[in-house]
Design a protein around this motif. Structure first.
Motif, short mmCIF file in Angstrom:
data_model
loop_
_atom_site.label_atom_id
_atom_site.label_comp_id
_atom_site.label_asym_id
_atom_site.label_seq_id
_atom_site.Cartn_x
_atom_site.Cartn_y
_atom_site.Cartn_z
N SER A 74 -4.25 14.22 -1.88
CA SER A 74 -4.82 13.32 -0.89
C SER A 74 -4.62 11.87 -1.35
N LEU A 75 -4.77 10.96 -0.40
CA LEU A 75 -4.65 9.54 -0.75
C LEU A 75 -5.72 9.14 -1.76
N SER A 110 -5.12 7.49 -5.40
CA SER A 110 -5.64 6.16 -5.72
C SER A 110 -5.94 6.03 -7.21
N PHE A 125 -0.91 -0.12 -2.38
CA PHE A 125 -0.39 0.26 -1.05
C PHE A 125 0.78 1.23 -1.14
N ARG A 126 1.32 1.41 -2.37
CA ARG A 126 2.48 2.30 -2.52
C ARG A 126 2.08 3.77 -2.47
N ALA A 127 0.78 4.06 -2.58
CA ALA A 127 0.32 5.45 -2.62
C ALA A 127 0.73 6.20 -1.35
N LYS A 128 0.57 5.56 -0.21
CA LYS A 128 0.91 6.25 1.05
C LYS A 128 2.42 6.48 1.16
N TYR A 129 3.20 5.62 0.52
CA TYR A 129 4.66 5.81 0.50
C TYR A 129 5.03 7.04 -0.32
N LEU A 158 3.17 9.61 -0.84
CA LEU A 158 2.74 10.79 -0.09
C LEU A 158 3.76 11.14 0.99
N ASP A 159 4.24 10.16 1.72
CA ASP A 159 5.23 10.42 2.77
C ASP A 159 6.54 10.93 2.16
N LYS A 210 6.05 14.58 1.20
CA LYS A 210 6.02 15.46 2.37
C LYS A 210 7.42 15.69 2.92
#
Length: 265
Positions: free
Chosen positions: A153-154, A158, A164-168, A170-171, A174
């Motif tokens: 999970s985000l 964390s 802000f790179r965490a969501k990158y 994750l994508d 995936k």
DNA sequence: GCCCAGGGAATCG
DNA sequence: CGATTCCATGGG
């Protein structure tokens, strides 16, 4: 047992310190200790001789020889790309650099983390990424598999303080684990197709895509343009990269990058 | 086109 | 010493 081999024109220190990898540290005795994928190594250079500690020729031939691109003919390549004083200067300073053959998934994550960031902090984030998500193996942490990150999970991400790179990340995980982006096909795919594939990942633009192609897929024509190389291009190559350099732009970029960062250019 | 997002070390003035 | 910049990219 240790494995020794003589490799002329190669610089271990420049290769591992020129910003293409983030999991190597210099020890006090001048050796380098590092991790690639799920393997760790201590290696030292004295003159032209490399000593690979605690491994045999088999492990060297199976992995590390290729990782350090020790079969690469960098002398011949430089003969093709040379042609101006800036390239001469850069090559004189750090012509012993080899482009490492890193794992594409590891390169993808590393260079997502690298964006708008400095090298000490990149190393810290990558280290926490591996410690938190990677498998522990004889005292070190392997690089985590995409499936592990994809199911994180985000909030978990964390903890590595990637911002802000965490969501990158994750994508990327995936798309890679689902097969939507096939990293292992990038090496044989036309480079333009590879660029498109990689840039379909959130947070992967031209710069990160070129880094993955160069360091993760050994596409030596890939030419990552960061702020340092942008300055070099503006000042020394306003007409663009010389034609004879283009097929090996990534190698030239590494010489120029390391040289300009060390105040040589 | 602009600005800002996490974050902190390195470098600059 | 504080200010700016850093192996960028996406969203508002």
């Amino acid at each position: 047992m240790d494995f020794k081999i003589s490799v002329p024109f190669f610089s271990l220190e420049d290769t591992l310190s020129c910003g293409q990898c983030f999991r190597w540290e210099k020890a006090e005795n001048g050796a380098f200790r590092g991790i690639a994928g799920d393997r760790s190594l201590t290696v030292r250079q004295q003159g032209e001789e490399l000593t690979f500690f605690d491994i045999g020729e088999e492990e060297f031939a199976a992995f590390w020889k290729g990782y350090f691109d020790l079969d690469g003919d960098y002398q011949t390549i430089f003969q093709r790309i040379r042609g101006d004083e800036f390239m001469e200067k850069a090559h004189r300073f750090c012509g012993g650099i080899h482009i490492l053959r890193q794992d594409p998934w590891e390169a993808l994550c590393s260079f997502i983390i690298s964006q708008n960031n400095n090298i000490p902090r990149i190393k810290g984030i990558v280290a926490r990424f591996c410690e938190y998500f990677g498998k522990k193996k004889d005292g070190f942490y392997a690089f985590p598999e995409p499936e592990v990150i994809a199911s994180a999970s985000l909030e978990e991400l964390s903890s590595i303080r990637a911002g802000f790179r965490a969501k990158y990340l994750l994508d990327a995980a995936k798309k890679v684990s689902s097969g939507e982006v096939s990293l292992c096909s990038l090496e044989t795919l036309p480079i333009e197709e590879g660029r498109k594939q990689l840039q379909s990942i959130l947070g992967v633009g031209p710069k990160v895509a070129e880094c993955v192609l160069l360091y993760g897929c050994h596409k030596v024509e890939a030419f990552p343009i960061d702020t340092w190389i942008k300055k070099v291009m503006d000042r020394y190559y306003p007409q663009g990269l010389p034609e004879q350099v283009k097929p090996y732009g990534g190698i030239a970029q590494q010489y120029l990058f390391h040289a300009v960062r060390n105040g040589i250019l």
